[in-house]
Design a protein around this motif. Structure first.
Motif, short mmCIF file in Angstrom:
data_model
loop_
_atom_site.label_atom_id
_atom_site.label_comp_id
_atom_site.label_asym_id
_atom_site.label_seq_id
_atom_site.Cartn_x
_atom_site.Cartn_y
_atom_site.Cartn_z
N ALA A 144 0.86 -1.19 0.00
CA ALA A 144 0.00 0.00 0.00
C ALA A 144 0.90 1.25 0.00
O ALA A 144 1.99 1.22 -0.58
N ARG A 145 0.47 2.31 0.65
CA ARG A 145 1.22 3.56 0.60
C ARG A 145 2.56 3.44 1.34
O ARG A 145 2.76 2.55 2.16
N VAL A 146 3.44 4.38 1.02
CA VAL A 146 4.79 4.36 1.60
C VAL A 146 4.74 4.77 3.06
O VAL A 146 3.73 5.29 3.56
N ALA A 147 5.87 4.56 3.74
CA ALA A 147 5.98 4.86 5.17
C ALA A 147 5.79 6.36 5.43
O ALA A 147 6.01 7.19 4.54
N PRO A 148 5.39 6.75 6.66
CA PRO A 148 5.10 8.16 6.96
C PRO A 148 6.25 9.12 6.62
O PRO A 148 6.00 10.20 6.07
N ALA A 149 7.48 8.75 6.93
CA ALA A 149 8.60 9.65 6.63
C ALA A 149 8.74 9.88 5.13
O ALA A 149 9.07 10.99 4.69
N GLU B 76 6.10 12.29 3.89
CA GLU B 76 6.47 13.67 4.15
C GLU B 76 7.48 14.18 3.13
O GLU B 76 7.39 15.31 2.66
N ARG B 77 8.43 13.34 2.76
CA ARG B 77 9.41 13.73 1.74
C ARG B 77 8.73 13.99 0.40
O ARG B 77 9.06 14.95 -0.30
N VAL B 78 7.79 13.13 0.05
CA VAL B 78 7.06 13.31 -1.21
C VAL B 78 6.24 14.59 -1.17
O VAL B 78 6.19 15.35 -2.15
N GLN C 206 0.26 9.20 -5.74
CA GLN C 206 -0.11 7.79 -5.77
C GLN C 206 0.62 7.00 -4.68
O GLN C 206 0.02 6.18 -3.98
N LEU C 207 1.91 7.26 -4.53
CA LEU C 207 2.68 6.56 -3.50
C LEU C 207 2.16 6.86 -2.10
O LEU C 207 2.28 6.04 -1.19
N SER C 208 1.59 8.03 -1.93
CA SER C 208 1.14 8.47 -0.61
C SER C 208 -0.27 8.00 -0.25
O SER C 208 -0.65 8.05 0.92
N VAL C 209 -1.04 7.56 -1.24
CA VAL C 209 -2.43 7.17 -0.97
C VAL C 209 -2.78 5.77 -1.46
O VAL C 209 -3.92 5.32 -1.28
N GLU C 210 -1.83 5.06 -2.07
CA GLU C 210 -2.11 3.76 -2.66
C GLU C 210 -2.78 2.82 -1.66
O GLU C 210 -2.27 2.60 -0.55
N THR D 48 11.40 2.74 2.88
CA THR D 48 10.20 3.13 2.13
C THR D 48 9.03 2.22 2.49
O THR D 48 7.91 2.69 2.72
N TRP D 49 9.29 0.91 2.53
CA TRP D 49 8.34 -0.07 3.06
C TRP D 49 9.13 -0.97 4.00
O TRP D 49 10.07 -1.66 3.56
#
Length: 280
Positions: free
Chosen positions: A141-146, A149-151, A204-208, A233-234
């Motif tokens: 699913a979406r990437v890790a919280p940190a 934030e970078r995205v 997309q990476l933030s909400v997948e 990232t994951w």
């Protein structure tokens, strides 16, 4: 930002354009001198390009595989529009299906990071062109919280600054790394990538959503989850659990992080070709 070992393909490969019903895509096309035992389609990750797979092309060829590494629309040497709608995940997945069709033979599909989620979406649209699916450092699913934030910070910057201005800021923020790649090559790749592509795919990476159960239901299709031994990232336990849910083959590359293709290319190539050898 990914750091390929080189921007010059090995002698077994050449840079060319792949013409498809959805447009033209820049690719690196490498393979053995004789008839290949299989063909592989390689999709790069966020801020990446086809060059991220350069170090894999020679060992793939030595193992008998033809490999095409592609710049998706708006990535580096493939043209793309400035409209966000052009980079919707469904559009990018449809591009992958058109690429596979243009290659003209069933392919082993591999996606790194963002490319893995695009590869998953392509398989969910049409499993037909694919012999297998490898998700490399690409989670459920979406990437890790940190990373989210970078995205977010990058997307905010791209909305107001030029690509050149963002590049200069990134240079001051990144920790220097030992790399044989000329900084001019990385800068050129960055400046040729479309801001709309980065903003849209970053979202997309933030909400997948988690689509693992959907993918697990795609049968028969051999699946492979490959990663380094560390990944910010994951998290690795998340990738382990995804592999179990998919009943997928699992490879962990010792000494590698989020980009095993550049961190440990020979070990990564061996794990990949070993998997494909069982599903030719």
């Amino acid at each position: 930002m990914s750091r390929p070992s080189s921007f010059t393909p090995p002698s077994c490969a050449r840079a060319r354009t792949l013409s498809t019903r959805r447009g033209r895509f820049a690719v690196l096309d490498g393979g053995p001198t004789g008839t290949p035992r299989g063909t592989v389609l390689l999709l790069p990750g966020y801020t990446g390009s086809k060059e991220d797979f350069i170090s894999l092309l020679e060992p793939f060829a030595e193992a008998g595989y033809r490999a095409l590494a592609v710049d998706g629309r708006g990535q580096y040497e493939t043209e793309g529009p400035d409209t966000p709608e052009a980079y919707a995940q469904g559009e990018l997945a449809a591009d992958v299906l058109a690429q596979a069709e243009a290659i003209g033979t069933p392919v082993h599909l591999l996606g790194h990071s963002l490319g893995g989620q695009i590869a998953r979406a392509a398989v969910l649209l049409d499993r037909g062109p694919f012999l297998s699916l490898t998700l490399m450092s690409s989670g459920p699913a979406r990437v890790a919280p940190a990373q989210r934030e970078r995205v977010r910070m990058l997307s905010d910057a791209l909305a107001t600054w030029t690509m050149e201005q963002v590049w200069e800021v990134m240079r001051t923020m990144e920790t220097p790394e030992e790399t044989p790649v000329d900084g001019a090559d990385l800068r050129r790749r960055w400046l040729r990538t479309r801001p709309a592509q980065l903003i849209t795919t970053g979202r997309q990476l933030s909400v997948e959503p988690d689509r693992v159960d959907e993918l697990a239901a795609v049968q028969p299709l051999p699946k492979h989850v490959l990663s380094g031994e560390r990944d910010d990232t994951w998290p690795i336990p998340l990738l382990d659990a995804m592999a179990e849910r998919l009943k997928a083959h699992r490879s962990v590359i010792e000494g590698a992080q989020h980009s095993p293709n550049t961190d440990r290319p020979l070990e990564t190539a061996a794990a990949l070709t070993g998997f494909w050898d069982g599903h030719c």
